[in-house]
Design an enzyme around this catalytic site. Structure first.
Site, PDB file in Angstrom:
ATOM      1  CB  THR A 292      -0.934   0.006   1.235  1.00 59.73           C
ATOM      2  OG1 THR A 292      -1.581  -1.256   1.307  1.00 59.73           O
ATOM      3  CG2 THR A 292      -1.974   1.103   1.142  1.00 59.73           C
TER       4      THR A 292
ATOM      5  CG  ASP B 169      -4.920  -4.587  -0.047  1.00 58.25           C
ATOM      6  OD1 ASP B 169      -4.077  -5.337  -0.559  1.00 58.25           O
ATOM      7  OD2 ASP B 169      -4.877  -4.215   1.143  1.00 58.25           O
TER       8      ASP B 169
ATOM      9  NE  ARG C 281       0.633  -3.560   7.788  1.00 55.59           N
ATOM     10  CZ  ARG C 281       0.048  -4.244   6.809  1.00 55.59           C
ATOM     11  NH1 ARG C 281      -0.353  -5.475   7.011  1.00 55.59           N
ATOM     12  NH2 ARG C 281      -0.121  -3.695   5.624  1.00 55.59           N
TER      13      ARG C 281
END
Ligand code: ADE
Length: 334
Positions: free
Chosen positions: A66, A110, A218
């Site tokens: 993303t 996505d 992340r």
């Protein structure tokens, strides 16, 4: 509470990552080969004043797909529209999204492998010649409605490129696989995060978090935030190595960055299934986790660090798994 190590995206991450996200390709850390190629394709498209060809980004969750879509939109000077594959249920939903696009926009889908088949088929024409073709059924007769679309770039993201149909895959001019990051790259991301949050961190702490982040930005950023909470709680203006060690212990993150799901997975393979090749579904039901979550989120890292092998007959633990869990083959015989 969301799991700390589960690389799945949480709504909180989407907000947080916005401020953590680099906006230019030059600020994006890691994925060096893919980044170099992308720089060429972006530069060429801009020179020709054309939209960038459609881009497929694939790889395990949390590696920055993303983020990269935002970078692409920013570099191309277009707006980005984000949607999730399974949320586009009908062809009409896709038609509504496509008809709102403006020239040069980026449409980010996505989990594109989860688009319904009928929706996928409408997407083919939109990608190929910027035409929206939908079948209209009216009073027993049907006709095709063709509507021109502005030139746009579709950025599709998936954790399972193998599940993509070949006609869809063939319509992406650019395809980029994202790999796990090295400890050096994760360290660089953490130093950047420390600046974004204006929270200094000792170099030893950076390196320790990097070792336990499963090569995944992340997860590194989530660990950073939790450890920063421990530091704030103790009124320390800086994240020290000592506080970092203590926090990781409290958070139950082991030296390889494994959490309780990984440990239960490996323990089941070794003890319950006695190290024999075992099907994913059997492991999933033995430990009460979803098979797809294990396959997409947990296994890629366990394979990468050499704790399991995925064989045609099933999953098998490696020697390294036995020694990491301090189990021996023999002990199982008695
Ligand atoms: N944040 C998340 N992923 C990143 C990356 N690859 N580079 C810089 N910041 C990031």
């Amino acid at each position: 509470m969301s799991r700390l190590l589960d690389a799945k995206k949480e709504p909180e991450d989407v907000k947080e990552e916005l401020s953590l996200r680099p906006t230019r390709l030059s600020e994006y850390i890691g994925q060096s080969q893919g980044k170099k190629n992308l720089e060429v394709f972006l530069g060429a498209a801009k020179k020709r004043n054309e939209p960038l060809d459609h881009v497929l980004l694939y790889g395990p969750p949390g590696l920055g797909k993303t983020t990269l879509a935002y970078v692409i939109a920013n570099e191309m000077g277009g707006k980005i529209r984000l949607v999730n594959g399974p949320s586009i249920e009908k062809t009409g939903d896709l038609a509504a999204i496509l008809s709102e696009l403006e020239p040069g926009d980026i449409l980010f889908i996505d989990e594109i492998h989860r688009l319904p088949r009928a929706v996928e088929e409408v997407l083919y024409g939109a990608m190929e010649d910027f035409t929206l073709s939908i079948l209209i059924n009216q009073n027993g007769s049907s006709h095709v409605l063709n509507m021109p679309l502005p030139p746009f770039t579709l950025v599709g993201a998936t954790t399972r490129s193998g599940d993509l149909s070949s006609p869809l895959r063939a319509r992406f001019g650019i395809s980029m696989k994202l790999d796990f990051y090295s400890e050096q790259e994760i360290s660089e991301i953490l130093r950047r995060t420390s600046k974004v949050y204006a929270t200094p961190i000792e170099e030893g702490a950076v390196e320790l978090i990097a070792k336990r982040s499963r090569g995944t930005p992340r997860i590194a950023n989530r660990l950073f935030k939790r450890i920063r909470d421990f530091a704030s709680f103790h009124e320390e203006p800086k994240i020290t190595l000592g506080r970092c060690k203590e926090s990781l212990e409290a958070l139950k993150i082991d030296e390889l960055g494994l959490d309780d799901v990984d440990i239960r997975y490996l323990t089941a393979l070794i003890e319950r299934f006695q190290g024999r090749p075992t099907g994913l579904e059997s492991i999933a039901s033995a430990i009460g986790e979803e098979a797809s979550n294990l396959e997409d989120v947990y296994e890629p890292y366990l394979v990468m660090i050499g704790l399991i092998d995925r064989t045609p007959r099933g999953r098998v633990p490696t020697e390294k798994a036995y020694s990491h869990l301090k189990k021996s083959h023999q002990s199982l015989l008695f």
